[in-house]
Enzyme design. Structure first.
Site, PDB file in Angstrom:
ATOM      1  N   GLY A   1       0.816  -1.163  -0.055  1.00  0.00           N
ATOM      2  CA  GLY A   1       0.022  -0.042   0.146  1.00  0.00           C
ATOM      3  C   GLY A   1       0.985   1.315  -0.035  1.00  0.00           C
TER       4      GLY A   1
ATOM      5  NE  ARG B   1      -0.874  -4.809  -0.520  1.00  0.00           N
ATOM      6  CZ  ARG B   1      -1.739  -3.978  -0.214  1.00  0.00           C
ATOM      7  NH1 ARG B   1      -2.610  -3.824  -1.332  1.00  0.00           N
ATOM      8  NH2 ARG B   1      -1.606  -3.126   0.843  1.00  0.00           N
TER       9      ARG B   1
ATOM     10  CG  ASP C   1       4.356  -7.443   8.105  1.00  0.00           C
ATOM     11  OD1 ASP C   1       5.705  -7.020   8.907  1.00  0.00           O
ATOM     12  OD2 ASP C   1       3.446  -8.118   8.519  1.00  0.00           O
TER      13      ASP C   1
ATOM     14  CB  THR D   1       3.060   0.577   6.003  1.00  0.00           C
ATOM     15  OG1 THR D   1       1.581   0.395   6.249  1.00  0.00           O
ATOM     16  CG2 THR D   1       3.818   0.276   7.201  1.00  0.00           C
TER      17      THR D   1
ATOM     18  CG  ASP E   1      -1.609  -0.660   7.641  1.00  0.00           C
ATOM     19  OD1 ASP E   1      -2.297   0.209   7.449  1.00  0.00           O
ATOM     20  OD2 ASP E   1      -1.260  -1.553   6.978  1.00  0.00           O
TER      21      ASP E   1
ATOM     22  CG  ASP F   1       1.556  -3.029  10.071  1.00  0.00           C
ATOM     23  OD1 ASP F   1       2.316  -2.279   9.587  1.00  0.00           O
ATOM     24  OD2 ASP F   1       0.794  -3.843   9.564  1.00  0.00           O
TER      25      ASP F   1
ATOM     26  NE  ARG G   1      -2.154  -5.126   5.583  1.00  0.00           N
ATOM     27  CZ  ARG G   1      -2.520  -5.479   4.393  1.00  0.00           C
ATOM     28  NH1 ARG G   1      -3.193  -6.476   3.934  1.00  0.00           N
ATOM     29  NH2 ARG G   1      -2.104  -4.429   3.520  1.00  0.00           N
TER      30      ARG G   1
HETATM   31  O1  F6P Z   1      -1.326  -1.528   4.362  1.00  0.00           O
HETATM   32  C1  F6P Z   1      -2.110  -0.294   4.304  1.00  0.00           C
HETATM   33  C2  F6P Z   1      -3.438  -0.392   3.823  1.00  0.00           C
HETATM   34  O2  F6P Z   1      -4.098   0.658   3.425  1.00  0.00           O
HETATM   35  C3  F6P Z   1      -4.060  -1.277   5.124  1.00  0.00           C
HETATM   36  O3  F6P Z   1      -4.757  -0.184   6.069  1.00  0.00           O
HETATM   37  C4  F6P Z   1      -5.386  -1.863   4.533  1.00  0.00           C
HETATM   38  O4  F6P Z   1      -5.841  -2.802   5.207  1.00  0.00           O
HETATM   39  C5  F6P Z   1      -4.826  -2.191   2.939  1.00  0.00           C
HETATM   40  O5  F6P Z   1      -3.711  -1.407   2.854  1.00  0.00           O
HETATM   41  C6  F6P Z   1      -5.880  -1.930   1.728  1.00  0.00           C
HETATM   42  O6  F6P Z   1      -5.350  -2.552   0.626  1.00  0.00           O
HETATM   43  P1  F6P Z   1      -5.595  -2.153  -0.695  1.00  0.00           P
HETATM   44  O7  F6P Z   1      -5.334  -0.840  -1.168  1.00  0.00           O
HETATM   45  O8  F6P Z   1      -5.285  -3.270  -1.337  1.00  0.00           O
HETATM   46  O9  F6P Z   1      -7.210  -2.499  -0.544  1.00  0.00           O
END
Ligand code: F6P
Length: 328
Positions: free
Chosen positions: A15, A76, A107, A130, A132, A134, A176
């Site tokens: 992300g 990803r 991660d 990120t 998050d 985390d 997340r």
């Molecule tokens: O890891 C960053 C994040 O924004 C999380 O907070 C969220 O769960 C996820 O990515 C959303 O991913 P995507 O953009 O693939 O929907």
């Protein structure tokens, strides 16, 4: 610095997060400062697999320190999870003459980097990016501070309409499986309740708390719900459950979504990204590999990438207590 490094690659993966551009700029400029070539790969590991790259010079990264998103784009990559995909990526790096990689992401990005550097003899350095927050091995990740400010601003606005209509709002935020954004933005925005995956509040206690709020004279309330929270998994069902049990509440749901990932990076994130990006290059020139650079007590620290992936960055539970006291 004595080294044999001629070219360093950099990419952003997972992300996107505000401040990633500042980190790319820092890597490219540090390379230029130390007379090393720099190449950027588009769409993270996918760009490495497809040899989709661009030369980065000190000048080509001008005016990006203030921009949200990532100029290198992000993805990803499923293909990188396969041995064949990683082999293609490695062959392309060799072909391009890349001696080491800086991986900016979270991660998933570091897990990929860890496997890659075990299979192939190429130094990788992780830079945590990120929203998050985390990641173990750093107090702050790039993008987290900006996301917090974005969320607080959004909740402030929701508070205006909630209080005008005497409503209860459930505001779902990202993160997340981690509650960093919910907890800190919740306290910052003065939320009445904060639901996070790290602490199971339970439906009964939530109902009690909302009843208490009413009795204490509050006409509107904000409940911040982390997307990973167990009872808040489906925030719409949660709102329905609460209004069925507390019929005098009129509830609304607001899912903040991807706006939390956008926008100009805060000064904090720009400075953090600049420090981490420069340090990543210096670590490579110092002969280090397979580590992540992070920050703790305002000092840069270096952690083995495997430790960063497997470790746990724990939330500050004291903030839950503060929130309880302040939402009296
Ligand atoms: O890891 C960053 C994040 O924004 C999380 O907070 C969220 O769960 C996820 O990515 C959303 O991913 P995507 O953009 O693939 O929907």
């Amino acid at each position: 610095m004595q080294h044999n490094i001629k070219k360093i690659g950099v990419m952003t993966s997972g992300g996107d997060a505000p401040g990633m551009n500042a980190a790319i700029r820092a890597v490219a400029r540090a390379c230029s400062y130390y007379n090393v070539k720099c190449v950027g790969y588009y769409r993270g590991y996918q760009g490495m697999i497809e040899a989709d790259s661009v030369e980065l010079t000190a000048r080509s990264v001008k005016n990006i320190v203030s921009k949200g998103g990532t100029i290198l784009k992000s993805a990803r990559s499923m293909e990188f999870k396969t041995k064949e995909g990683r082999k293609k990526a490695y062959d392309n790096l060799v072909e391009e003459g890349v001696d080491a990689m800086v991986l900016i992401g979270g991660d998933g990005t570091f897990t990929g980097g860890m496997i890659f550097s075990k299979e192939y003899d190429i130094p990788v350095i992780g830079v945590p990016g990120t929203i998050d927050n985390d990641i173990s091995g750093t107090k702050f990740t790039i993008g987290y501070d900006t996301a917090l400010n974005t969320v607080v601003e959004a909740i402030d606005k929701i508070r205006d309409t909630a209080s005008s209509h005497n409503r209860l709002f459930f505001v779902e935020v990202m993160g997340r499986d981690a509650g960093f954004i919910a907890l800190n933005a919740g306290v910052g925005a003065g939320a009445e309740e904060i639901l996070i995956p790290e602490e199971d509040l339970g439906l009964d206690r939530l109902l009690e708390s909302l009843q208490r709020s009413r009795r204490s004279g509050k006409s509107s309330s904000i409940v911040v719900v982390s997307e990973g929270d167990k009872i808040g998994k489906n925030v719409f069902e949660l709102a329905e459950y609460v209004t069925e049990n507390l019929p005098d509440y009129e509830a609304r749901v607001s899912v903040l979504g991807h706006m939390q990932r956008g926008g100009k990076p805060s000064c904090f994130d720009r400075v953090l990204a600049s420090r981490l990006g420069v340090k990543a290059v210096e670590l490579i020139l110092d002969g280090q590999s397979n580590v992540m650079v992070g920050v703790s007590d305002n000092k840069l620290i270096v952690t083995n990438i495997e430790k960063a992936v497997k470790g746990k960055h724990t939330i500050n539970k004291e903030l839950l207590r503060i929130s309880d006291i302040l939402s009296v």
